[in-house]
Design a protein around this motif. Structure first.
Motif, PDB file in Angstrom:
ATOM      1  N   PRO A   1     -47.437 -45.206  62.389  1.00 17.02           N
ATOM      2  CA  PRO A   1     -48.208 -45.103  63.637  1.00 17.02           C
ATOM      3  C   PRO A   1     -47.966 -46.220  64.639  1.00 17.02           C
ATOM      4  CG  PRO A   1     -49.638 -45.670  61.791  1.00 17.02           C
ATOM      5  CD  PRO A   1     -48.305 -45.352  61.210  1.00 17.02           C
ATOM      6  N   ASP A   2     -47.202 -47.245  64.267  1.00 20.01           N
ATOM      7  CA  ASP A   2     -46.908 -48.308  65.227  1.00 20.01           C
ATOM      8  C   ASP A   2     -45.640 -48.018  66.026  1.00 20.01           C
ATOM      9  OD1 ASP A   2     -45.475 -50.726  62.847  1.00 20.01           O
ATOM     10  OD2 ASP A   2     -45.316 -48.554  63.024  1.00 20.01           O
ATOM     11  N   VAL A   3     -45.065 -46.840  65.831  1.00 18.28           N
ATOM     12  CA  VAL A   3     -43.844 -46.447  66.517  1.00 18.28           C
ATOM     13  C   VAL A   3     -44.111 -45.151  67.267  1.00 18.28           C
ATOM     14  CG1 VAL A   3     -41.439 -45.737  66.180  1.00 18.28           C
ATOM     15  CG2 VAL A   3     -42.426 -47.530  64.743  1.00 18.28           C
ATOM     16  N   SER A   4     -43.595 -45.014  68.491  1.00 12.56           N
ATOM     17  CA  SER A   4     -43.876 -43.811  69.280  1.00 12.56           C
ATOM     18  C   SER A   4     -42.815 -42.728  69.103  1.00 12.56           C
ATOM     19  CB  SER A   4     -43.996 -44.165  70.758  1.00 12.56           C
ATOM     20  OG  SER A   4     -42.777 -44.722  71.217  1.00 12.56           O
ATOM     21  N   GLU A   5     -41.639 -43.128  68.653  1.00 14.38           N
ATOM     22  CA  GLU A   5     -40.592 -42.130  68.487  1.00 14.38           C
ATOM     23  C   GLU A   5     -39.597 -42.597  67.440  1.00 14.38           C
ATOM     24  OE1 GLU A   5     -38.827 -39.863  71.959  1.00 14.38           O
ATOM     25  OE2 GLU A   5     -37.052 -41.001  71.351  1.00 14.38           O
ATOM     26  N   LYS A   6     -39.105 -41.636  66.664  1.00  9.83           N
ATOM     27  CA  LYS A   6     -38.048 -41.940  65.704  1.00  9.83           C
ATOM     28  C   LYS A   6     -37.047 -40.795  65.714  1.00  9.83           C
ATOM     29  CE  LYS A   6     -37.121 -43.302  60.970  1.00  9.83           C
ATOM     30  NZ  LYS A   6     -37.721 -43.661  59.665  1.00  9.83           N
ATOM     31  N   LYS A   7     -35.792 -41.156  65.769  1.00  9.36           N
ATOM     32  CA  LYS A   7     -34.741 -40.142  65.863  1.00  9.36           C
ATOM     33  C   LYS A   7     -33.758 -40.313  64.730  1.00  9.36           C
ATOM     34  CE  LYS A   7     -31.348 -38.276  69.133  1.00  9.36           C
ATOM     35  NZ  LYS A   7     -30.794 -38.370  70.506  1.00  9.36           N
ATOM     36  N   GLU A   8     -33.415 -39.195  64.086  1.00 15.72           N
ATOM     37  CA  GLU A   8     -32.371 -39.204  63.067  1.00 15.72           C
ATOM     38  C   GLU A   8     -31.523 -37.959  63.284  1.00 15.72           C
ATOM     39  OE1 GLU A   8     -34.804 -41.545  59.500  1.00 15.72           O
ATOM     40  OE2 GLU A   8     -33.859 -39.612  59.094  1.00 15.72           O
ATOM     41  N   GLY A   9     -30.360 -38.182  63.846  1.00 14.19           N
ATOM     42  CA  GLY A   9     -29.475 -37.058  64.137  1.00 14.19           C
ATOM     43  C   GLY A   9     -30.110 -36.126  65.150  1.00 14.19           C
ATOM     44  N   ARG A  10     -30.243 -34.862  64.771  1.00  9.53           N
ATOM     45  CA  ARG A  10     -30.826 -33.875  65.691  1.00  9.53           C
ATOM     46  C   ARG A  10     -32.343 -33.800  65.595  1.00  9.53           C
ATOM     47  NH1 ARG A  10     -30.006 -29.075  64.387  1.00  9.53           N
ATOM     48  NH2 ARG A  10     -29.136 -29.306  62.285  1.00  9.53           N
ATOM     49  N   PHE A  11     -32.918 -34.575  64.696  1.00  8.69           N
ATOM     50  CA  PHE A  11     -34.357 -34.513  64.452  1.00  8.69           C
ATOM     51  C   PHE A  11     -35.057 -35.740  65.060  1.00  8.69           C
ATOM     52  CE2 PHE A  11     -34.208 -30.948  61.569  1.00  8.69           C
ATOM     53  CZ  PHE A  11     -32.926 -31.004  61.054  1.00  8.69           C
ATOM     54  N   THR A  12     -36.126 -35.477  65.797  1.00  5.84           N
ATOM     55  CA  THR A  12     -36.896 -36.542  66.430  1.00  5.84           C
ATOM     56  C   THR A  12     -38.375 -36.308  66.182  1.00  5.84           C
ATOM     57  OG1 THR A  12     -35.253 -36.818  68.190  1.00  5.84           O
ATOM     58  CG2 THR A  12     -37.460 -37.697  68.607  1.00  5.84           C
TER      59      THR A  12
ATOM     60  N   PHE B   1     -44.662 -39.504  68.455  1.00  7.68           N
ATOM     61  CA  PHE B   1     -45.991 -39.839  67.928  1.00  7.68           C
ATOM     62  C   PHE B   1     -46.865 -40.348  69.045  1.00  7.68           C
ATOM     63  CE2 PHE B   1     -48.646 -40.551  64.300  1.00  7.68           C
ATOM     64  CZ  PHE B   1     -49.487 -41.573  64.663  1.00  7.68           C
ATOM     65  N   ASN B   2     -48.018 -39.741  69.222  1.00  9.58           N
ATOM     66  CA  ASN B   2     -48.978 -40.150  70.248  1.00  9.58           C
ATOM     67  C   ASN B   2     -50.258 -40.584  69.540  1.00  9.58           C
ATOM     68  OD1 ASN B   2     -50.956 -40.315  72.272  1.00  9.58           O
ATOM     69  ND2 ASN B   2     -49.931 -38.768  73.514  1.00  9.58           N
ATOM     70  N   LYS B   3     -50.372 -41.885  69.366  1.00 11.65           N
ATOM     71  CA  LYS B   3     -51.487 -42.417  68.578  1.00 11.65           C
ATOM     72  C   LYS B   3     -52.830 -42.162  69.256  1.00 11.65           C
ATOM     73  CE  LYS B   3     -52.826 -46.597  66.086  1.00 11.65           C
ATOM     74  NZ  LYS B   3     -52.428 -47.995  65.757  1.00 11.65           N
ATOM     75  N   SER B   4     -52.890 -42.305  70.569  1.00 11.36           N
ATOM     76  CA  SER B   4     -54.171 -42.141  71.270  1.00 11.36           C
ATOM     77  C   SER B   4     -54.657 -40.695  71.212  1.00 11.36           C
ATOM     78  CB  SER B   4     -54.056 -42.598  72.724  1.00 11.36           C
ATOM     79  OG  SER B   4     -53.075 -41.837  73.403  1.00 11.36           O
ATOM     80  N   ALA B   5     -53.706 -39.761  71.251  1.00  6.95           N
ATOM     81  CA  ALA B   5     -54.065 -38.343  71.187  1.00  6.95           C
ATOM     82  C   ALA B   5     -54.164 -37.857  69.745  1.00  6.95           C
ATOM     83  CB  ALA B   5     -53.049 -37.508  71.948  1.00  6.95           C
ATOM     84  N   LYS B   6     -53.762 -38.672  68.803  1.00  2.00           N
ATOM     85  CA  LYS B   6     -53.724 -38.310  67.382  1.00  2.00           C
ATOM     86  C   LYS B   6     -52.905 -37.044  67.164  1.00  2.00           C
ATOM     87  CE  LYS B   6     -58.257 -39.008  67.041  1.00  2.00           C
ATOM     88  NZ  LYS B   6     -59.630 -39.117  66.494  1.00  2.00           N
TER      89      LYS B   6
END
Lengths: 114, 115
Positions: free
Chosen positions: A52-63, A66-71
């Protein structure tokens, strides 16, 4: 509060398109958000995960976004391929003392048309 | 290629019979999870072990279900007596249980049909 709500239930995408699956949660104690991919007759397999301390993670074609405030968090599959056709589950993990538990969403059946 | 193995892969039994499902976690993993998957309920956590000790089995119907780890290489899930509503795919998963991002590796599942 332990629930993870996943949508849509099913998704049909053309080859090369973008597949987007969304999940929402209530419990702010969740500390880890993995996505699992399951093919028919197989067990779920970890695809990608985010903290939850990261807003986005990308691995190849998959991303994962994450929007912590909106859960809310979502899985984006870029350039979707017929081989991506599977059921996708989001999950959220809670840690209580020495115990860690995953709560799964209800799953999204993705079909990528050739 | 380390994998979680489960036996049997398929089981058909009659109501009232005892069912035992077995799981061999990945060698060296110290956490074992039992899940049940149905169309209606999705994936539900039944029980969770760390270092062979049960940490949480609140998801399991206590009157008929029992989960044990007789040793580090074997986990069992037993249903006695079985009922038609127990029909589902039962997955075992194992992990290392270290750090914030420990991963669960799922076995292929046991498909149980109770007639």
């Amino acid at each position: 509060q332990q629930q993870v709500k996943q949508s849509p239930q099913s998704l049909i995408v053309q080859k090369g398109g973008i597949s987007i699956i969304n999940c929402a949660y209530e419990n702010t104690a969740f500390d880890y958000f993995p996505w699992y991919q399951q093919f028919p007759g197989k067990g779920p397999a970890l695809l990608i995960a985010i903290r939850p301390d990261v807003s986005e993670k990308k691995e190849g074609r998959f991303t994962i976004s994450f929007n912590k405030s909106a859960k809310q968090f979502s899985l984006h599959i870029m350039d979707s391929q017929p081989g991506d056709s599977a059921t996708y589950f989001c999950a959220a993990r809670i840690t209580s003392g020495s115990a860690r538990q995953l709560t799964f969403g209800s799953g999204t059946q993705l079909t990528v048309l050739p | 290629d380390a994998r979680v193995t489960q036996t049997p892969r398929h089981k058909v039994t009659e109501m009232g019979q005892e069912v035992t499902m077995r799981c061999q976690p990945i060698l060296g993993h110290n956490t074992v999870f039992w899940y049940r998957q149905t169309m209606m309920q999705g994936l539900e956590l039944l029980a969770y072990f760390r270092n062979r000790a049960p940490l949480d089995d609140s998801g399991m119907p206590k009157d008929r279900f029992s989960a044990e780890m007789p040793d580090a290489t074997l986990a069992t899930l037993k249903i006695q007596p079985s009922e038609p509503r127990d029909s589902a795919v039962y997955f075992c998963a194992s992990g290392l249980g270290q750090g914030l991002t420990d991963t669960q590796y799922f076995g292929p599942g046991t498909r149980l049909t109770v007639l």
